[in-house]
Write a protein that holds these residues in place. Structure first.
Motif, PDB file in Angstrom:
ATOM      1  N   THR A  10       0.830  -1.208   0.000  1.00 36.33           N
ATOM      2  CA  THR A  10       0.000   0.000   0.000  1.00 36.33           C
ATOM      3  C   THR A  10       0.865   1.259   0.000  1.00 36.33           C
ATOM      4  OG1 THR A  10      -0.193  -0.127   2.416  1.00 36.33           O
ATOM      5  CG2 THR A  10      -1.986  -1.092   1.103  1.00 36.33           C
ATOM      6  N   LEU A  39      -7.917  -0.001   4.202  1.00 33.03           N
ATOM      7  CA  LEU A  39      -6.677  -0.602   4.682  1.00 33.03           C
ATOM      8  C   LEU A  39      -6.872  -1.519   5.885  1.00 33.03           C
ATOM      9  CD1 LEU A  39      -4.080   2.270   4.236  1.00 33.03           C
ATOM     10  CD2 LEU A  39      -4.657   0.406   2.700  1.00 33.03           C
ATOM     11  N   VAL A  44      -1.329   7.508   3.736  1.00 30.96           N
ATOM     12  CA  VAL A  44      -1.044   6.093   4.000  1.00 30.96           C
ATOM     13  C   VAL A  44       0.078   5.957   5.035  1.00 30.96           C
ATOM     14  CG1 VAL A  44      -0.299   3.921   2.945  1.00 30.96           C
ATOM     15  CG2 VAL A  44      -1.927   5.382   1.760  1.00 30.96           C
TER      16      VAL A  44
END
Length: 171
Positions: free
Chosen positions: A20, A155, A45
């Motif tokens: 990710t 996520l 992120v």
């Protein structure tokens, strides 16, 4: 200690975490031109994994990703690296407190982090003699904070899957 009503999460897969981060780096590298209000996907992120997995993703990873983005964008070397390092440090220091809030409240809590990261980038750019990108740069941290709930859902989804049933385990 967990927040009341919070589901028990499975351990995060390290390949998923790094995947990710690389995907967010590639999203930042998409050639759309210099748009000041465009959100910094890598910053969102990075903060997410610094909050949820601080033992795996830390300041060194943020520095390395920042240098990679500096080299790609041909900006002043260390501009993004310093901003991401500060952002990562602040996220790790507040990760225990942040997890006690609901996801929309977390978005309000991480907004000052995104503002600080963009302020560091802007200050370095202006000190190096760059031009002011305009007042639309204020929208970028706001959009990043609005992305926080969406990023949290996507996520954390692999960690929310039910474990394999077993007659010896009550979970």
């Amino acid at each position: 200690m967990m927040r009341p009503g919070q589901p028990l999460l499975l351990p995060a897969n390290p390949f998923f975490i790094w995947g990710t981060l690389v995907a967010a780096l590639l999203a930042n590298m998409v050639p759309v031109g210099r748009v000041p209000w465009l959100p910094d996907f890598l910053a969102v992120v990075l903060v997410f994994w610094n909050v949820h997995q601080p033992q795996r993703i830390g300041v060194i990873a943020a520095f390395a990703f920042g240098l990679a983005l500096d080299v790609h964008q041909a900006t002043l070397l260390g501009q993004h690296a310093l901003a991401y390092t500060a952002l990562s440090y602040l996220a790790v220091t507040m990760h225990r407190r942040l997890l006690w809030f609901s996801v929309p409240s977390q978005a309000l809590q991480v907004l000052p982090l995104f503002v600080a990261a963009h302020a560091i980038e802007l200050a370095i750019r202006l000190l190096a003699g760059g031009a002011f990108p305009g007042w639309t740069i204020v929208l970028s941290p706001l959009i990043e904070a609005l992305l926080w709930p969406i990023v949290s859902i996507f996520l954390l989804a692999p960690q929310r899957r039910p474990p394999d049933p077993d007659e010896n385990r009550p979970l």
